[in-house]
Design a protein around this motif. Structure first.
Motif, PDB file in Angstrom:
ATOM      1  N   LEU A 173       0.709  -1.355  -0.095  1.00 36.61           N
ATOM      2  CA  LEU A 173       0.160   0.108  -0.088  1.00 36.61           C
ATOM      3  C   LEU A 173       0.904   1.217  -0.028  1.00 36.61           C
ATOM      4  O   LEU A 173       1.800   1.479   0.912  1.00 36.61           O
ATOM      5  N   THR A 174       0.694   2.299  -0.979  1.00 36.12           N
ATOM      6  CA  THR A 174       1.666   3.427  -1.198  1.00 36.12           C
ATOM      7  C   THR A 174       0.601   4.581  -0.014  1.00 36.12           C
ATOM      8  O   THR A 174      -0.426   4.818  -0.193  1.00 36.12           O
ATOM      9  N   LEU A 175       1.511   4.826   0.783  1.00 39.01           N
ATOM     10  CA  LEU A 175       0.966   5.660   2.125  1.00 39.01           C
ATOM     11  C   LEU A 175       1.404   7.064   1.675  1.00 39.01           C
ATOM     12  O   LEU A 175       0.914   7.790   2.577  1.00 39.01           O
ATOM     13  N   SER A 176       2.059   7.745   0.481  1.00 40.79           N
ATOM     14  CA  SER A 176       2.119   9.073   0.646  1.00 40.79           C
ATOM     15  C   SER A 176       1.058   9.528  -0.502  1.00 40.79           C
ATOM     16  O   SER A 176       0.732   8.685  -1.498  1.00 40.79           O
ATOM     17  N   PRO A 177       0.678  10.859  -0.374  1.00 42.32           N
ATOM     18  CA  PRO A 177       0.898  11.715   0.658  1.00 42.32           C
ATOM     19  C   PRO A 177      -0.005  11.505   1.664  1.00 42.32           C
ATOM     20  O   PRO A 177       0.170  11.893   2.879  1.00 42.32           O
ATOM     21  N   THR A 178      -1.151  10.838   1.722  1.00 41.14           N
ATOM     22  CA  THR A 178      -2.094  10.537   2.733  1.00 41.14           C
ATOM     23  C   THR A 178      -2.280   9.061   2.940  1.00 41.14           C
ATOM     24  O   THR A 178      -1.772   8.255   2.199  1.00 41.14           O
ATOM     25  N   ARG A 179      -2.566   8.770   4.276  1.00 37.05           N
ATOM     26  CA  ARG A 179      -2.928   7.435   4.693  1.00 37.05           C
ATOM     27  C   ARG A 179      -3.930   6.813   3.872  1.00 37.05           C
ATOM     28  O   ARG A 179      -4.798   7.401   3.338  1.00 37.05           O
ATOM     29  N   LEU A 180      -3.921   5.435   3.305  1.00 41.94           N
ATOM     30  CA  LEU A 180      -4.945   4.930   2.565  1.00 41.94           C
ATOM     31  C   LEU A 180      -5.971   4.190   3.587  1.00 41.94           C
ATOM     32  O   LEU A 180      -5.736   3.692   4.714  1.00 41.94           O
ATOM     33  N   SER A 181      -7.105   4.237   3.248  1.00 40.56           N
ATOM     34  CA  SER A 181      -8.464   3.821   3.729  1.00 40.56           C
ATOM     35  C   SER A 181      -8.557   2.485   3.254  1.00 40.56           C
ATOM     36  O   SER A 181      -8.763   2.203   2.125  1.00 40.56           O
ATOM     37  N   VAL A 182      -8.586   1.367   4.131  1.00 43.74           N
ATOM     38  CA  VAL A 182      -8.783  -0.091   3.599  1.00 43.74           C
ATOM     39  C   VAL A 182     -10.647  -0.165   3.804  1.00 43.74           C
ATOM     40  O   VAL A 182     -10.662  -1.478   3.676  1.00 43.74           O
ATOM     41  N   ASP A 183     -11.205   0.704   4.150  1.00 41.58           N
ATOM     42  CA  ASP A 183     -12.666   0.635   4.328  1.00 41.58           C
ATOM     43  C   ASP A 183     -13.325  -0.324   3.153  1.00 41.58           C
ATOM     44  O   ASP A 183     -14.188  -1.088   3.329  1.00 41.58           O
TER      45      ASP A 183
END
Length: 102
Positions: free
Chosen positions: A68-78
């Motif tokens: 999961l690419t976390l930049s520039p914001t966090r990912l939502s796995v919802d």
């Protein structure tokens, strides 16, 4: 390996005869292993494949690691969690584990 388009094609059920995918890979326990980078859009594509019950090519001897690419914001796995819950079959059998520690 760039993620979403490849995963959509592999999980679509439309390449069931595929036996070899020639991409950069490692070999782990006799199986090819690739790493696929996913951003939020790619994660949504994977979620949709899970929701509709796509089928990974059964003869493709491949292990896929999702990064999961976390930049520039966090990912939502919802979306992925919701897709697993909404799918009649749940998590596809080709998914051996999920690491959501991000």
């Amino acid at each position: 390996v760039a993620g979403a388009p490849l995963l959509v094609a592999l999980g679509s059920g439309k390449v069931r005869c595929l036996e070899v995918l020639d991409v950069e890979h490692d070999v782990v326990e006799g199986r090819r292993r690739i790493s696929v980078s996913l951003d939020q859009q790619g994660l949504a594509c994977v979620a949709e494949g899970v929701r509709v019950g796509g089928q990974f090519p059964p003869r493709l001897n491949l292990v896929v690691d999702f990064i999961l690419t976390l930049s520039p914001t966090r990912l939502s796995v919802d979306t992925l969690i919701r897709a697993i819950a909404e799918s009649q079959e749940g998590l596809p059998s080709y998914v051996r584990s999920l690491n959501l520690t991000g």
